[in-house]
Design a protein around this motif. Structure first.
Motif, mmCIF file in Angstrom:
data_model
loop_
_atom_site.group_PDB
_atom_site.id
_atom_site.type_symbol
_atom_site.label_atom_id
_atom_site.label_comp_id
_atom_site.label_asym_id
_atom_site.label_seq_id
_atom_site.Cartn_x
_atom_site.Cartn_y
_atom_site.Cartn_z
ATOM 1 N N MET A 175 0.728 -1.235 0.608
ATOM 2 C CA MET A 175 -0.160 0.621 0.186
ATOM 3 C C MET A 175 0.999 1.407 0.358
ATOM 4 S SD MET A 175 -1.444 -0.923 3.672
ATOM 5 C CE MET A 175 -0.359 -0.010 5.444
ATOM 6 N N THR A 176 0.531 2.403 -1.051
ATOM 7 C CA THR A 176 0.742 3.474 -0.753
ATOM 8 C C THR A 176 0.814 4.877 0.414
ATOM 9 O OG1 THR A 176 -0.865 4.616 -2.658
ATOM 10 C CG2 THR A 176 0.839 3.057 -3.497
ATOM 11 N N GLY A 177 -0.431 4.248 0.931
ATOM 12 C CA GLY A 177 -1.230 5.285 2.456
ATOM 13 C C GLY A 177 -1.235 4.705 3.562
ATOM 14 N N GLN A 178 -1.422 5.225 4.793
ATOM 15 C CA GLN A 178 -1.409 4.195 5.571
ATOM 16 C C GLN A 178 -2.382 3.205 5.904
ATOM 17 O OE1 GLN A 178 -2.662 7.461 8.225
ATOM 18 N NE2 GLN A 178 -0.761 8.393 8.799
ATOM 19 N N LYS A 179 -3.522 3.119 4.624
ATOM 20 C CA LYS A 179 -3.989 1.667 4.684
ATOM 21 C C LYS A 179 -4.693 1.679 3.453
ATOM 22 C CE LYS A 179 -7.233 2.926 8.646
ATOM 23 N NZ LYS A 179 -8.508 3.424 9.314
ATOM 24 N N ILE A 180 -5.093 0.294 3.367
ATOM 25 C CA ILE A 180 -4.591 -0.344 1.796
ATOM 26 C C ILE A 180 -5.933 -0.173 0.652
ATOM 27 C CG2 ILE A 180 -5.495 -2.057 1.948
ATOM 28 C CD1 ILE A 180 -3.851 -3.349 0.085
ATOM 29 N N ASP B 220 -7.930 2.671 22.404
ATOM 30 C CA ASP B 220 -6.985 3.630 20.777
ATOM 31 C C ASP B 220 -6.632 2.149 19.771
ATOM 32 O OD1 ASP B 220 -7.297 5.239 18.949
ATOM 33 O OD2 ASP B 220 -5.510 6.023 19.899
ATOM 34 N N VAL B 221 -7.206 1.996 18.597
ATOM 35 C CA VAL B 221 -6.761 1.426 17.787
ATOM 36 C C VAL B 221 -6.446 2.157 16.312
ATOM 37 C CG1 VAL B 221 -7.472 -1.135 16.528
ATOM 38 C CG2 VAL B 221 -7.987 -0.349 18.591
ATOM 39 N N PRO B 222 -4.842 2.345 16.583
ATOM 40 C CA PRO B 222 -4.610 3.354 16.123
ATOM 41 C C PRO B 222 -4.962 2.766 14.296
ATOM 42 C CG PRO B 222 -2.620 2.580 17.293
ATOM 43 C CD PRO B 222 -3.987 1.862 17.351
ATOM 44 N N GLU B 223 -5.250 1.701 13.797
ATOM 45 C CA GLU B 223 -5.326 0.753 12.402
ATOM 46 C C GLU B 223 -7.460 0.961 12.105
ATOM 47 O OE1 GLU B 223 -4.218 -2.716 14.740
ATOM 48 O OE2 GLU B 223 -4.172 -1.026 15.349
ATOM 49 N N ALA B 224 -7.179 1.354 12.978
ATOM 50 C CA ALA B 224 -8.944 1.671 13.095
ATOM 51 C C ALA B 224 -9.457 3.241 12.895
ATOM 52 C CB ALA B 224 -9.802 0.919 14.078
ATOM 53 N N ARG B 225 -8.750 4.103 12.915
ATOM 54 C CA ARG B 225 -8.769 5.624 12.940
ATOM 55 C C ARG B 225 -8.241 5.653 11.100
ATOM 56 N NH1 ARG B 225 -11.302 6.675 16.983
ATOM 57 N NH2 ARG B 225 -10.746 5.924 18.727
ATOM 58 N N VAL B 226 -9.297 6.722 10.456
ATOM 59 C CA VAL B 226 -9.558 6.961 9.100
ATOM 60 C C VAL B 226 -8.444 8.556 8.909
ATOM 61 C CG1 VAL B 226 -10.791 5.337 8.498
ATOM 62 C CG2 VAL B 226 -11.525 7.730 9.244
ATOM 63 N N LEU C 218 -6.059 -3.568 -3.770
ATOM 64 C CA LEU C 218 -5.775 -4.655 -3.301
ATOM 65 C C LEU C 218 -6.328 -5.151 -4.536
ATOM 66 C CD1 LEU C 218 -8.759 -4.762 0.254
ATOM 67 C CD2 LEU C 218 -6.404 -6.317 0.159
ATOM 68 N N ALA C 219 -6.888 -4.717 -5.988
ATOM 69 C CA ALA C 219 -6.814 -5.539 -6.600
ATOM 70 C C ALA C 219 -5.800 -5.297 -7.079
ATOM 71 C CB ALA C 219 -8.011 -4.634 -7.382
ATOM 72 N N THR C 220 -5.662 -4.264 -7.497
ATOM 73 C CA THR C 220 -4.202 -4.868 -8.409
ATOM 74 C C THR C 220 -2.903 -5.516 -7.624
ATOM 75 O OG1 THR C 220 -3.967 -1.991 -8.655
ATOM 76 C CG2 THR C 220 -2.011 -3.375 -9.248
#
Length: 230
Positions: free
Chosen positions: A17-22, A224-230, A27-29
């Motif tokens: 992934m190029t950002g903080q989240k995919i 606080d779950v960092p992965e759950a933040r946008v 995913l398709a690529t």
């Protein structure tokens, strides 16, 4: 330093992934690249350096590639849906229930609660339903506007739960049990000296408290779950 793409750690996801989240498009690529790689391996395996018949492996590789390709195609369509390029029905066909922001505060006893965050299958169905004449349509960005902060997928929540349970099990063995006096590294025992597979409640509670404090959880729930933040 080892490049990210050379890492074998499951947690090292920066390479995909190029950002903080995919993104769904990423995913398709990535799935498309895996599909291609599997088909290339299957073709190469037709003529191995050593004379071994690999037909079963080749067929398995091609079958897996086909499944991966199907998922890549779904992700590609889903990427267009979430970007707003593909209209979707504003309501589910069978129940006429809304989804996304419109589902907040609604009661859906027959379906287990409001579908605020839709699944991939629901979105694909909503996109198909949008093609019906006279269908009330919307777009994913419009329907989901305001949803996402603090959201965590079921898969991520289940993984966290497994990781917490494993950490608690390890923590238990570092504590001395106040009930049976089992020491560091020892399992709890019954009054008659039988080794138990389950620790005494006070020892378990202390282990859970230690782990939750270390992880930043409150009663097994993340503060606080960092992965759950946008």
């Amino acid at each position: 330093m080892t490049d990210t793409y050379e890492s074998t750690a499951e947690t090292d996801t920066d390479a995909v992934m190029t950002g903080q989240k995919i993104t769904i498009d990423e995913l398709a690529t990535e799935l498309s690249a895996i599909d291609l790689r599997l088909r290339q391996l299957a073709r190469a395996a037709e003529v191995p350096q050593s004379p071994v018949e690999l037909l079963d492996i080749i067929n398995s590789l091609r079958s897996t590639a086909s499944s991966v390709r199907e998922n890549s195609d779904r992700m590609s369509l889903l990427a267009r849906i979430v970007d707003g390029d593909v209209p979707v029905s504003a309501r589910f066909r069978d129940s006429a229930d809304p989804w996304g922001v419109a589902a907040r505060g609604t009661d859906r006893p027959d379906y287990g609660g409001p579908a605020i965050v839709p699944t991939i299958w629901q979105l694909l169905r909503l996109a198909e339903d949008a093609k019906r004449p006279g269908c009330d349509t919307t777009t994913y960005p419009e329907a989901m506007n305001g949803i996402g902060i603090g959201w965590e997928s079921k898969a991520a929540a289940a993984r966290r739960d497994r990781e917490r349970n494993a950490a608690v099990a390890a923590e238990v063995l570092t504590l001395t049990c106040a009930t049976c006096e089992a020491a560091d590294g020892q399992q709890c025992k019954t009054k008659t000296g039988w080794v138990a597979d389950r620790p005494h409640a006070p020892r378990q509670r202390q282990a859970e408290a230690n782990v939750d404090e270390r992880l930043g959880y409150l009663g097994a729930n993340p503060v606080d779950v960092p992965e759950a933040r946008v």
